[in-house]
Design a protein around this motif. Sequence first.
Motif, PDB file in Angstrom:
ATOM      1  N   PRO A 144       0.701  -1.110  -0.020  1.00  0.00           N
ATOM      2  CA  PRO A 144       0.071  -0.075   0.013  1.00  0.00           C
ATOM      3  C   PRO A 144       0.884   1.247   0.085  1.00  0.00           C
ATOM      4  O   PRO A 144       0.276   2.576  -0.504  1.00  0.00           O
ATOM      5  CB  PRO A 144      -0.744  -0.098   1.180  1.00  0.00           C
ATOM      6  N   ILE A 147       1.343   3.371  -3.047  1.00  0.00           N
ATOM      7  CA  ILE A 147       0.164   4.236  -3.758  1.00  0.00           C
ATOM      8  C   ILE A 147       0.291   5.720  -3.549  1.00  0.00           C
ATOM      9  O   ILE A 147       0.652   6.199  -2.249  1.00  0.00           O
ATOM     10  CB  ILE A 147      -1.143   3.847  -3.256  1.00  0.00           C
ATOM     11  N   ILE A 217      -5.124   6.327   2.704  1.00  0.00           N
ATOM     12  CA  ILE A 217      -4.116   5.403   3.169  1.00  0.00           C
ATOM     13  C   ILE A 217      -3.311   6.247   4.216  1.00  0.00           C
ATOM     14  O   ILE A 217      -3.207   7.431   4.158  1.00  0.00           O
ATOM     15  CB  ILE A 217      -3.158   4.856   2.357  1.00  0.00           C
ATOM     16  N   ARG A 222      -1.969   1.790   6.201  1.00  0.00           N
ATOM     17  CA  ARG A 222      -3.213   1.306   6.453  1.00  0.00           C
ATOM     18  C   ARG A 222      -4.423   2.301   5.823  1.00  0.00           C
ATOM     19  O   ARG A 222      -4.267   3.280   5.756  1.00  0.00           O
ATOM     20  CB  ARG A 222      -3.461   1.266   8.122  1.00  0.00           C
ATOM     21  N   MET A 223      -5.246   1.449   5.139  1.00  0.00           N
ATOM     22  CA  MET A 223      -6.547   2.242   4.645  1.00  0.00           C
ATOM     23  C   MET A 223      -7.315   2.805   5.744  1.00  0.00           C
ATOM     24  O   MET A 223      -7.505   2.170   6.804  1.00  0.00           O
ATOM     25  CB  MET A 223      -7.314   0.993   3.881  1.00  0.00           C
ATOM     26  N   MET A 271     -12.519   0.673  -3.163  1.00  0.00           N
ATOM     27  CA  MET A 271     -11.047   0.484  -2.582  1.00  0.00           C
ATOM     28  C   MET A 271     -11.432  -0.439  -1.089  1.00  0.00           C
ATOM     29  O   MET A 271     -12.332  -0.232  -0.547  1.00  0.00           O
ATOM     30  CB  MET A 271     -10.636   1.633  -2.334  1.00  0.00           C
ATOM     31  N   GLN A 273      -9.069  -3.145   1.606  1.00  0.00           N
ATOM     32  CA  GLN A 273      -7.732  -3.560   2.112  1.00  0.00           C
ATOM     33  C   GLN A 273      -8.028  -4.863   2.911  1.00  0.00           C
ATOM     34  O   GLN A 273      -8.849  -5.063   3.729  1.00  0.00           O
ATOM     35  CB  GLN A 273      -7.034  -2.403   2.904  1.00  0.00           C
ATOM     36  N   THR A 278      -2.582  -5.768   1.576  1.00  0.00           N
ATOM     37  CA  THR A 278      -2.923  -5.774   0.292  1.00  0.00           C
ATOM     38  C   THR A 278      -4.107  -4.720   0.040  1.00  0.00           C
ATOM     39  O   THR A 278      -5.284  -4.783   0.592  1.00  0.00           O
ATOM     40  CB  THR A 278      -3.295  -7.088  -0.223  1.00  0.00           C
ATOM     41  N   ILE A 279      -3.878  -3.638  -0.888  1.00  0.00           N
ATOM     42  CA  ILE A 279      -5.000  -2.975  -1.611  1.00  0.00           C
ATOM     43  C   ILE A 279      -5.658  -3.609  -2.608  1.00  0.00           C
ATOM     44  O   ILE A 279      -5.007  -3.898  -3.625  1.00  0.00           O
ATOM     45  CB  ILE A 279      -4.448  -1.495  -1.713  1.00  0.00           C
ATOM     46  N   PHE A 281      -8.433  -2.451  -5.568  1.00  0.00           N
ATOM     47  CA  PHE A 281      -9.344  -1.722  -6.268  1.00  0.00           C
ATOM     48  C   PHE A 281     -10.374  -2.547  -7.225  1.00  0.00           C
ATOM     49  O   PHE A 281      -9.917  -3.169  -8.053  1.00  0.00           O
ATOM     50  CB  PHE A 281      -8.711  -0.688  -7.093  1.00  0.00           C
ATOM     51  N   ALA A 308     -11.263  -8.869   2.568  1.00  0.00           N
ATOM     52  CA  ALA A 308     -11.213  -7.580   2.996  1.00  0.00           C
ATOM     53  C   ALA A 308     -11.790  -7.281   4.359  1.00  0.00           C
ATOM     54  O   ALA A 308     -12.737  -7.856   4.653  1.00  0.00           O
ATOM     55  CB  ALA A 308     -11.843  -6.663   1.907  1.00  0.00           C
ATOM     56  N   ALA A 311     -13.552  -1.325   3.600  1.00  0.00           N
ATOM     57  CA  ALA A 311     -13.783  -0.967   1.943  1.00  0.00           C
ATOM     58  C   ALA A 311     -14.592   0.089   1.855  1.00  0.00           C
ATOM     59  O   ALA A 311     -15.603   0.701   2.796  1.00  0.00           O
ATOM     60  CB  ALA A 311     -14.437  -1.980   1.214  1.00  0.00           C
TER      61      ALA A 311
END
Length: 373
Positions: A144, A147, A217, A222-223, A271, A273, A278-279, A281, A308, A311
């Motif tokens: 991640p 990005i 992010i 982390r998302m 989106m 995670q 792992t992200i 899309f 996930a 999201a």
Amino acid sequence: MNPKPVQRTTAPPVPQRSRKRKKKRRAWRLLRNLTILTAISGALFGGWFFLTASGTELRYMMADTLITTQHRHWAKYLIGQEGLDRQVAKYTEQFAKMSETTSTISVQVPTPREEAKKPDEPPVKIEAIEGPKFKGHLLIVRDPKKIRLAVPDKVGKGEKVSSMVKRTGAIAGVNAGGFVDPEWKGNGFQPTGIVISGGNIFYNDGSMTTPTSIVGIDKEGRMVAGRYTPKQMLEMGVQEAVTFTPKFINDGKGLIKSPADGWGIAPRTCMAQTADGTILFAIVDGRQPHSIGATLYDIQQIFLEKGAIIAANLDGGSSTVLVHNNEIVNKPASPYGERYLPTAFLVFDDPAHAPIRNIWEGLDISKIDPSKW
């Protein structure tokens, strides 16, 4: 004695005018029957469409689909103005509640040393996804921290994602946040809400204490999805973010309970995670013969199957696009191709040196005219 021969007479020919009259009467009878059949079918369909539970469910699904487009006002012809106002208020309240949910499951983002042990693994992978009414792609980003949130390079005009990818040398990219578009001309220069890139606020149409729903992010990879003030975002270490909503998976559980609550059928960019960082899309085509579109419930189910734990929704519709190796992978819904946009999530080999600058720095955002190029 020989019988008298039978005299055969030939019927006089039917006058041409008489034949024409008969054809005309047949045509009128056919037209009358078709009109009656159409009226009966229309009455039966109207009764089903407006008076039955299944018909009402379809009507509201169609209305929700219109609500996600630039023609939101057309939904009133399906559910009435009061129904439209009620549906918009319902989603506004529902999305606000979703944004307020907090994540408790921690994400284990790989360290640079751990990433170095996987030299043969590509930075991104693309998988096909599909459902009964849609086709699309899943962009999988292992790290991640690769990005960055990119923005246009010219004042007064948005930029196509394919152009951003090529200009910055990115590996891949997807569209990100929404934008102000009063005349639906797709200028794409003025974002809505907030834009954060590289840990810096590039754009903010509120104060530092005005809460807004974001997708992004943080500095740990982390998302982040939820409703925060810009001050809170900086304290949380948010690195890349745009304003959009709703958050629809939290702690590995779907927040959308049924397809009927999936905010209509449309092209989608979302989106997510997984627990290993792992992200994901999801990019789904829509409004086309090969793919009508997906509900958020559809996307939620795909993300949950991939593991996930969080999201959120990004801008979709005609903005939905996936670019990889300088090629557009999906089929954008707009008949004119890609839209000019204010933001995109891009994947880089070396994100620290990505050529991304704050195009809105020094501008008085109150004087931006988003209808002009």
